[in-house]
Design an enzyme around this catalytic site. Structure first.
Site, PDB file in Angstrom:
ATOM      1  N   THR A  47      56.059  86.296  35.843  1.00  0.00           N
ATOM      2  CA  THR A  47      55.609  85.489  36.977  1.00  0.00           C
ATOM      3  C   THR A  47      54.089  85.413  37.069  1.00  0.00           C
ATOM      4  O   THR A  47      53.535  84.521  37.720  1.00  0.00           O
ATOM      5  CB  THR A  47      56.179  86.080  38.289  1.00  0.00           C
ATOM      6  OG1 THR A  47      55.943  85.178  39.354  1.00  0.00           O
ATOM      7  CG2 THR A  47      55.559  87.438  38.616  1.00  0.00           C
ATOM      8  N   LYS A  48      53.390  86.316  36.390  1.00  0.00           N
ATOM      9  CA  LYS A  48      51.928  86.351  36.474  1.00  0.00           C
ATOM     10  C   LYS A  48      51.269  85.169  35.777  1.00  0.00           C
ATOM     11  O   LYS A  48      50.074  84.899  36.000  1.00  0.00           O
ATOM     12  CB  LYS A  48      51.401  87.662  35.883  1.00  0.00           C
ATOM     13  CG  LYS A  48      51.849  88.910  36.648  1.00  0.00           C
ATOM     14  CD  LYS A  48      51.360  88.922  38.083  1.00  0.00           C
ATOM     15  CE  LYS A  48      51.678  90.245  38.777  1.00  0.00           C
ATOM     16  NZ  LYS A  48      51.183  90.280  40.157  1.00  0.00           N
ATOM     17  N   ASP A  49      52.021  84.440  34.944  1.00  0.00           N
ATOM     18  CA  ASP A  49      51.475  83.200  34.369  1.00  0.00           C
ATOM     19  C   ASP A  49      51.008  82.262  35.468  1.00  0.00           C
ATOM     20  O   ASP A  49      50.004  81.556  35.335  1.00  0.00           O
ATOM     21  CB  ASP A  49      52.543  82.479  33.544  1.00  0.00           C
ATOM     22  CG  ASP A  49      52.800  83.113  32.195  1.00  0.00           C
ATOM     23  OD1 ASP A  49      52.180  84.146  31.888  1.00  0.00           O
ATOM     24  OD2 ASP A  49      53.632  82.566  31.443  1.00  0.00           O
ATOM     25  N   ALA A  52      47.613  83.416  36.947  1.00  0.00           N
ATOM     26  CA  ALA A  52      46.537  83.342  35.952  1.00  0.00           C
ATOM     27  C   ALA A  52      46.021  81.906  35.816  1.00  0.00           C
ATOM     28  O   ALA A  52      44.810  81.657  35.872  1.00  0.00           O
ATOM     29  CB  ALA A  52      47.022  83.864  34.604  1.00  0.00           C
TER      30      ALA A  52
END
Length: 346
Positions: A47-49, A52
């Site tokens: 989910t950090k895409d 970022a």
């Protein structure tokens, strides 16, 4: 007639629009319908895409990030991987201060993606100069032309999920979601998603998942930061030993704590029952759902969405290693019984 095949200009165009998958077996005996928002379908497998790309592009729009700059961040692994991936496409250098609690798999992945990695001791206070928070700040001060993402205290972390994860879940459930269950670390995922969903329907119940050894649950209930709550634990990317401003505690209805051991076993159970190879925090989120079911949280007709943050490949040296599990005292007899050794007789 030829089938229309999508072609993308770069990997960043694949971020978001992850599937909602019904949990058919692991929750078969529970009241309600249960769905996993599987963030491993992002190109960076987490989910950090979302944060970022969103934070970097917003920094570019505001003129904060310019060609030749270096991106610096504090990470337990997933945010770092996503930032490194975005940096490659956009042409920035990437420097990461990483917790030593991060799996060897994650650290190797970060190096492979071209990031410069500083591994910092996990079990020190947030204000200790050796902590990954302080190391990232020092590197930012020392490095000219650097931009510190600072996800724990960056409102854009929350905004990214308000603008993507929340609307996706609302559309995928056709507005019928009754509960959101999500792990809380920086708090951006749960806070941004919850804000959007509660604007559509304030009756949606938002439940945060915390770890034993973290301060978040008690802070939510008492607004007291209690250092006595802090002790070492194994789950990466869940809980905190500080209070991140990216977490909107007012929008979260309740927190539930889960243990290292039960979360590890539940991650393996998800793989065995649903065919979804997910990470440690996904096991934690599903373990929270199981505990809530025992408490009588759900009823027939509820539509419950549990967020699975990342992919199991990041944990091959940890929860998916029988050796590591045994070293922690987390014996998994079901997995062990699946291994058969064949001897060849000459």
């Amino acid at each position: 007639m030829k089938e229309n095949i999508q072609v993308f200009d770069n990997v960043l165009e694949l971020i978001g629009k992850t599937p909602l998958i019904k949990l058919n077996k692991i929750a078969a005996d529970f009241d309600g319908d249960f769905y996993a928002k599987v963030e491993a379908f992002n190109p960076g497998h987490s989910t950090k895409d979302r944060i970022a790309l969103y934070i970097i592009e917003e920094a570019e729009r505001q003129g904060i990030l310019k060609p030749g700059n270096t991106i610096i961040e504090t990470t337990s692994g997933n945010t770092g991987f996503s930032l490194a991936m975005v940096s490659i496409i956009k042409g920035y250098d990437c420097v990461l201060a990483v917790s030593s609690k991060s799996s060897a798999d994650k650290i190797d992945m970060l190096k492979t993606m071209g990031a410069k990695v500083y591994v910092c001791p996990a079990h020190v206070s947030a204000d200790d100069p050796r902590s990954y928070y302080q190391v990232a700040k020092r590197l930012h001060d020392e490095m000219e032309g650097s931009v510190y993402i600072n996800q724990y205290f960056n409102q854009l972390n929350t905004d990214a999920h308000y603008n993507s994860t929340g609307p996706e879940i609302w559309e995928q459930t056709e507005g019928e979601i009754t509960h959101l269950i999500a792990c809380s670390g920086t708090g951006g995922t749960i806070s941004g998603t919850a804000k959007y969903l509660k604007e559509q329907n304030p009756n949606i119940k938002v439940i945060g998942v915390d770890a034993f050894g973290s301060v978040l649950k008690k802070y939510h209930e008492t607004k007291e930061f209690d250092e006595n709550e802090i002790y070492p634990y194994r789950i990466e990317g869940l809980g905190k030993n500080l209070i991140p401003t990216a977490t909107d505690f007012d929008i979260i209805d309740k927190f539930i704590k889960v243990s290292d051991e039960e979360s590890a076993h539940t991650a393996r159970e998800i793989a065995r029952t649903e065919g979804l190879f997910v990470g440690y925090t996904s096991g934690a989120a599903m373990q929270a759902l199981k505990q809530l079911e025992v408490e009588g949280e759900f009823k027939v007709g509820d539509k419950v969405v549990v967020l699975f943050p990342d992919h199991g490949s990041r944990y091959m040296s940890k929860i998916y290693s029988d050796k590591w599990m045994e070293e922690q005292g987390f014996v998994d007899s079901k997995s062990a019984s699946n291994v058969k050794t064949i001897e060849f007789v000459k």
